[in-house]
Design a protein around this motif. Structure first.
Motif, mmCIF file in Angstrom:
data_model
loop_
_atom_site.group_PDB
_atom_site.id
_atom_site.type_symbol
_atom_site.label_atom_id
_atom_site.label_comp_id
_atom_site.label_asym_id
_atom_site.label_seq_id
_atom_site.Cartn_x
_atom_site.Cartn_y
_atom_site.Cartn_z
ATOM 1 N N GLY A 114 8.634 3.640 -4.940
ATOM 2 C CA GLY A 114 7.339 3.024 -4.664
ATOM 3 C C GLY A 114 7.197 1.663 -5.318
ATOM 4 N N PHE A 115 7.651 1.551 -6.556
ATOM 5 C CA PHE A 115 7.576 0.278 -7.254
ATOM 6 C C PHE A 115 8.432 -0.778 -6.561
ATOM 7 C CE2 PHE A 115 9.191 -2.743 -10.374
ATOM 8 C CZ PHE A 115 7.998 -3.281 -10.819
ATOM 9 N N VAL A 116 9.637 -0.397 -6.186
ATOM 10 C CA VAL A 116 10.530 -1.339 -5.504
ATOM 11 C C VAL A 116 9.922 -1.781 -4.170
ATOM 12 C CG1 VAL A 116 12.789 -1.531 -4.351
ATOM 13 C CG2 VAL A 116 12.622 -0.547 -6.642
ATOM 14 N N LEU A 117 9.305 -0.841 -3.453
ATOM 15 C CA LEU A 117 8.674 -1.178 -2.178
ATOM 16 C C LEU A 117 7.481 -2.120 -2.388
ATOM 17 C CD1 LEU A 117 8.829 -0.683 0.835
ATOM 18 C CD2 LEU A 117 7.340 1.277 0.540
ATOM 19 N N MET A 118 6.696 -1.880 -3.418
ATOM 20 C CA MET A 118 5.580 -2.789 -3.721
ATOM 21 C C MET A 118 6.094 -4.178 -4.066
ATOM 22 S SD MET A 118 2.747 -0.610 -5.919
ATOM 23 C CE MET A 118 3.242 -1.489 -7.325
ATOM 24 N N VAL A 129 0.836 -1.207 0.000
ATOM 25 C CA VAL A 129 0.000 0.000 0.000
ATOM 26 C C VAL A 129 0.872 1.258 0.000
ATOM 27 C CG1 VAL A 129 -1.645 1.328 1.384
ATOM 28 C CG2 VAL A 129 -2.010 -1.115 1.016
ATOM 29 N N VAL A 130 1.887 1.299 0.849
ATOM 30 C CA VAL A 130 2.775 2.475 0.890
ATOM 31 C C VAL A 130 3.518 2.612 -0.443
ATOM 32 C CG1 VAL A 130 4.838 3.429 2.008
ATOM 33 C CG2 VAL A 130 3.006 2.474 3.396
ATOM 34 N N GLY A 131 3.957 1.489 -1.006
ATOM 35 C CA GLY A 131 4.627 1.542 -2.300
ATOM 36 C C GLY A 131 3.720 2.052 -3.401
ATOM 37 N N LEU A 132 2.443 1.628 -3.379
ATOM 38 C CA LEU A 132 1.485 2.110 -4.370
ATOM 39 C C LEU A 132 1.248 3.611 -4.214
ATOM 40 C CD1 LEU A 132 -0.449 1.362 -6.657
ATOM 41 C CD2 LEU A 132 -2.199 0.943 -4.933
ATOM 42 N N LEU A 133 1.129 4.067 -2.970
ATOM 43 C CA LEU A 133 0.959 5.513 -2.736
ATOM 44 C C LEU A 133 2.163 6.292 -3.248
ATOM 45 C CD1 LEU A 133 -0.661 5.568 0.821
ATOM 46 C CD2 LEU A 133 -1.725 6.211 -1.349
ATOM 47 N N VAL A 167 2.012 9.123 -6.150
ATOM 48 C CA VAL A 167 2.496 10.474 -5.861
ATOM 49 C C VAL A 167 3.665 10.815 -6.769
ATOM 50 C CG1 VAL A 167 3.651 11.885 -4.095
ATOM 51 C CG2 VAL A 167 1.649 10.535 -3.487
ATOM 52 N N GLY A 168 4.555 9.857 -6.996
ATOM 53 C CA GLY A 168 5.680 10.106 -7.896
ATOM 54 C C GLY A 168 5.229 10.387 -9.317
ATOM 55 N N ALA A 169 4.196 9.682 -9.792
ATOM 56 C CA ALA A 169 3.693 9.916 -11.144
ATOM 57 C C ALA A 169 2.955 11.254 -11.218
ATOM 58 C CB ALA A 169 2.772 8.776 -11.557
ATOM 59 N N ALA A 170 2.225 11.626 -10.156
ATOM 60 C CA ALA A 170 1.454 12.868 -10.170
ATOM 61 C C ALA A 170 2.366 14.088 -10.103
ATOM 62 C CB ALA A 170 0.472 12.889 -9.005
ATOM 63 N N THR A 171 3.480 13.965 -9.407
ATOM 64 C CA THR A 171 4.375 15.122 -9.252
ATOM 65 C C THR A 171 5.547 15.087 -10.220
ATOM 66 O OG1 THR A 171 5.628 13.984 -7.536
ATOM 67 C CG2 THR A 171 3.815 15.400 -6.817
#
Length: 141
Positions: free
Chosen positions: A69-73, A48-52, A56-60
């Motif tokens: 985020g991808f690595v964390l997911m 969930v944190v990785g997806l967030l 956020v990375g894509a939006a900003t």
């Protein structure tokens, strides 16, 4: 109501007998599911944190944040599916005697047998070279 001393000794003897007869079954029966639940909760939180972070990375337009985020997911999913490593025993620990003590198995530790055909020195390549030389010597007569 607690167990009497006699019942506790009998129970311990039964546990030792089970462990020496079938260590894999004893490990399965002793393991609890609590570790798995915690493992799945931590994995889910990581996903969930990785997806967030990815969103956020894509939006900003911060690709480094999306990559983290991808690595964390990915790590969360891998952590969920890979279980903890368990030590494997090769055979019975011992034999339970009539008095409840555990003696080492009779006959000592077994060594793995080697195949009869593969016991030549040098291994596979040496045998191939030997065959090649035999064919060359037979054909050149």
């Amino acid at each position: 109501m607690p167990l009497s001393e006699y019942e506790q000794r009998v129970l311990e003897q039964m546990e030792r007998a089970l462990t020496s007869d079938d260590p894999r079954l004893a490990n399965t029966l002793q393991s609890t599911g609590r570790g798995n639940a915690l493992r799945y909760v931590l994995s889910g939180a990581g996903v969930v944190v990785g997806l967030l972070l990815l969103v956020v990375g894509a939006a900003t337009s911060r690709t480094w944040l999306g990559a983290i985020g991808f690595v964390l997911m990915f790590a969360g999913v891998v952590f969920a599916f890979l279980g903890p490593r368990k030590k494997q025993q090769e055979g019975p620990v011992g034999v339970v005697g009539e008095d409840g003590t555990v003696q080492p198995p009779q006959g000592g530790a077994r060594k793995p047998r080697r195949r009869q055909g593969g016991s030549r020195s040098g291994g596979f390549l040496a045998r191939l070279e030997e065959r090649w030389e035999n064919r060359r010597n037979q054909g050149g007569r």
